[in-house]
Design a protein around this motif. Structure first.
Motif, short mmCIF file in Angstrom:
data_model
loop_
_atom_site.label_atom_id
_atom_site.label_comp_id
_atom_site.label_asym_id
_atom_site.label_seq_id
_atom_site.Cartn_x
_atom_site.Cartn_y
_atom_site.Cartn_z
N UNK A 291 13.75 3.23 -5.21
CA UNK A 291 12.76 4.18 -4.68
C UNK A 291 11.33 3.67 -4.76
N UNK A 292 10.95 3.02 -5.86
CA UNK A 292 9.57 2.56 -6.01
C UNK A 292 9.25 1.34 -5.17
N UNK A 293 10.27 0.75 -4.52
CA UNK A 293 10.05 -0.46 -3.73
C UNK A 293 10.41 -0.27 -2.26
N UNK A 294 10.62 0.96 -1.83
CA UNK A 294 11.02 1.19 -0.44
C UNK A 294 9.97 0.65 0.53
N UNK A 295 8.69 0.82 0.19
CA UNK A 295 7.64 0.33 1.07
C UNK A 295 7.73 -1.17 1.29
N UNK A 296 7.96 -1.92 0.20
CA UNK A 296 8.03 -3.38 0.32
C UNK A 296 9.29 -3.81 1.06
N UNK A 297 10.42 -3.14 0.79
CA UNK A 297 11.65 -3.48 1.50
C UNK A 297 11.49 -3.22 3.00
N UNK A 298 10.95 -2.05 3.34
CA UNK A 298 10.81 -1.72 4.74
C UNK A 298 9.73 -2.54 5.43
N UNK A 299 8.79 -3.08 4.65
CA UNK A 299 7.81 -3.98 5.27
C UNK A 299 8.49 -5.26 5.73
N UNK A 300 9.49 -5.74 4.97
CA UNK A 300 10.23 -6.92 5.40
C UNK A 300 11.06 -6.62 6.64
N UNK A 301 11.69 -5.44 6.66
CA UNK A 301 12.47 -5.05 7.84
C UNK A 301 11.54 -4.89 9.04
N UNK A 302 10.39 -4.27 8.84
CA UNK A 302 9.44 -4.08 9.93
C UNK A 302 8.90 -5.41 10.44
N UNK A 303 8.66 -6.35 9.52
CA UNK A 303 8.23 -7.68 9.94
C UNK A 303 9.25 -8.31 10.87
N UNK B 204 8.37 5.06 7.42
CA UNK B 204 9.67 4.76 6.83
C UNK B 204 9.70 5.17 5.36
N UNK B 205 8.60 4.96 4.67
CA UNK B 205 8.55 5.22 3.23
C UNK B 205 8.56 6.70 2.90
N UNK C 2 0.83 -1.21 0.00
CA UNK C 2 0.00 0.00 0.00
C UNK C 2 0.87 1.26 0.00
N UNK C 3 1.97 1.22 0.77
CA UNK C 3 2.84 2.40 0.85
C UNK C 3 3.55 2.68 -0.46
N UNK C 4 3.66 1.67 -1.34
CA UNK C 4 4.26 1.88 -2.66
C UNK C 4 3.23 2.27 -3.71
#
Length: 392
Positions: free
Chosen positions: A332-344, A125-126, A68-70
């Motif tokens: 840049x267009x995938x920061x949300x998905x990357x940070x979702x893995x870190x947040x998980x 984060x995003x 969603x953040x992306x």
């Protein structure tokens, strides 16, 4: 470029201030709920239920929140989550105002707030990329971790006083007000001042692609292990001071505050690094592990409190490094998905770590749980040193 240059940008400064206020309010809530549950049950295992309710939703909604953040502008997501979080926090104030608060309702309210904050954490984060742009991203990410530490240096002490003087309901209302102030700070950020970030239109960067990268997979694994064994400070510090040393609410607040003072310095040191990579986790986890073991060895409350700033410095430095290294690896267009893995990893493991450390504390002591975390952090440092080769 100075380490704190991102704070000269109006949008990031407003965002940073809002995050400090929000996290101060969260400490009012967390400390009050922890003490309410301990007073009702006298059990660290029961206290871990608050941790489970707060962080388990990340495992359920974390990946969706990243996608969603992306696709939706993070500022829009944060405006919605601040309003919802204020409403849920106010309802928790009603629950704890009862003469005998219902633990099931407390857990349910914390779970609802945890669901809202899953989307808030990843969007927060995003949005950093959009606030400062790619040139200042690494420093801004490290600085953003200081918001957590700064709140911990202020929040627990004030929360301990507020709990003792005004009671748990006032602490819940203070948290609700902090979310409202976050919404105001977001409204003051002009959308036209944000740096453009490509909006994901396809799954060009998938989780599987990231996990196949040796450095990224190493970072994610270390993040999970450290979160599981060494990052349950809301539970561990509170239970150690309360149950192991037999101190009062103000001593609990002082322990968290002293810890946070060091974390502010640690986050600042991470922001000063010219380049942050996965290999930077070697000294970060080593310092964290040593600090945990030193704190675990404190035989008295006075020495435990004296070690607080040193432990906080190691925490702040580690968090700054792991978040900066993660965002530096993302498109840049995938920061949300990357940070979702870190947040998980960072938050999704907290419920399991809370249950595990709650059991350890009940069976042994809070000092034992700190020692386990220290050994885990040292093992992670050795793992990174072996798995990620030094670049020429």
């Amino acid at each position: 470029m100075g380490a704190f240059e991102p704070l000269r940008q109006r949008g990031f400064a407003l965002f940073f201030a809002g995050q400090v206020v929000s996290n101060v309010g969260t400490w009012f809530q967390n400390l009050a709920l922890q003490l309410v549950v301990l007073a009702a049950t006298g059990s660290a295992q029961a206290l871990s239920g608050v941790t489970v309710g707060q962080f388990l939703p990340i495992l359920v909604w974390g990946v969706l929140a990243g996608r969603l953040a992306d696709r939706v502008r993070p500022r829009t997501i944060l405006l919605v989550t601040s309003a919802l979080a204020a409403a849920v926090a106010a309802s928790l104030g009603v629950v704890v105002a009862a003469e005998e608060p219902d633990l099931i309702l407390i857990y349910a309210g914390v779970g609802a707030l945890g669901t809202v904050q899953t989307f808030e954490r990843i969007a927060a984060q995003t949005i950093i990329f959009e606030l400062v742009g790619p040139a200042s991203l690494s420093r801004a990410v490290s600085i953003s971790t200081i918001a957590l530490a700064a709140a911990r240096s202020i929040g627990p002490g004030l929360a301990g006083i507020a709990f003792a003087q005004l009671g748990a309901p006032a602490c819940m209302l203070a948290n609700a007000a902090s979310f409202a102030l976050v919404g105001i700070s977001l409204l003051l950020i002009r959308p036209k001042s944000l740096h453009p970030r490509p909006v994901a239109g396809s799954e060009s960067v998938r989780a599987g692609d990231l996990l196949r990268d040796r450095s990224v997979s190493t970072l994610l694994l270390v993040n999970v292990v450290v979160a599981l064994f060494a990052m349950n400070f809301g539970l561990v510090l509170t239970a150690t001071v309360d149950l192991t040393y037999g101190a009062d609410a103000q001593a609990v607040g002082l322990a968290h505050s002293l810890n946070a003072v060091g974390a502010v310095v640690g986050g600042g040191l991470a922001a000063m690094l010219p380049r942050v990579g996965v290999r930077s986790l070697v000294p970060a986890t080593a310092a964290f592990g040593i600090a945990l073991l030193l704190t675990a060895g404190a035989p008295t409350l006075a020495l435990f409190l004296l070690a607080g700033p040193l432990l906080g410095l190691a925490i702040g430095y580690y968090q700054g490094v792991v978040n900066s290294a993660a965002q530096s690896s993302a498109r840049p267009e995938a920061i949300g998905r990357v940070m979702s893995l870190v947040t998980l990893g960072s938050y999704g493991m907290v419920p399991f770590g809370g249950l595990l450390m709650g059991w350890v504390i009940d069976a042994s002591s809070g000092r034992m749980s700190l020692a386990i975390g220290g050994l885990a952090a040292l093992a992670c440092g050795a793992f990174v040193a072996v798995r990620v080769p030094r670049r020429p």
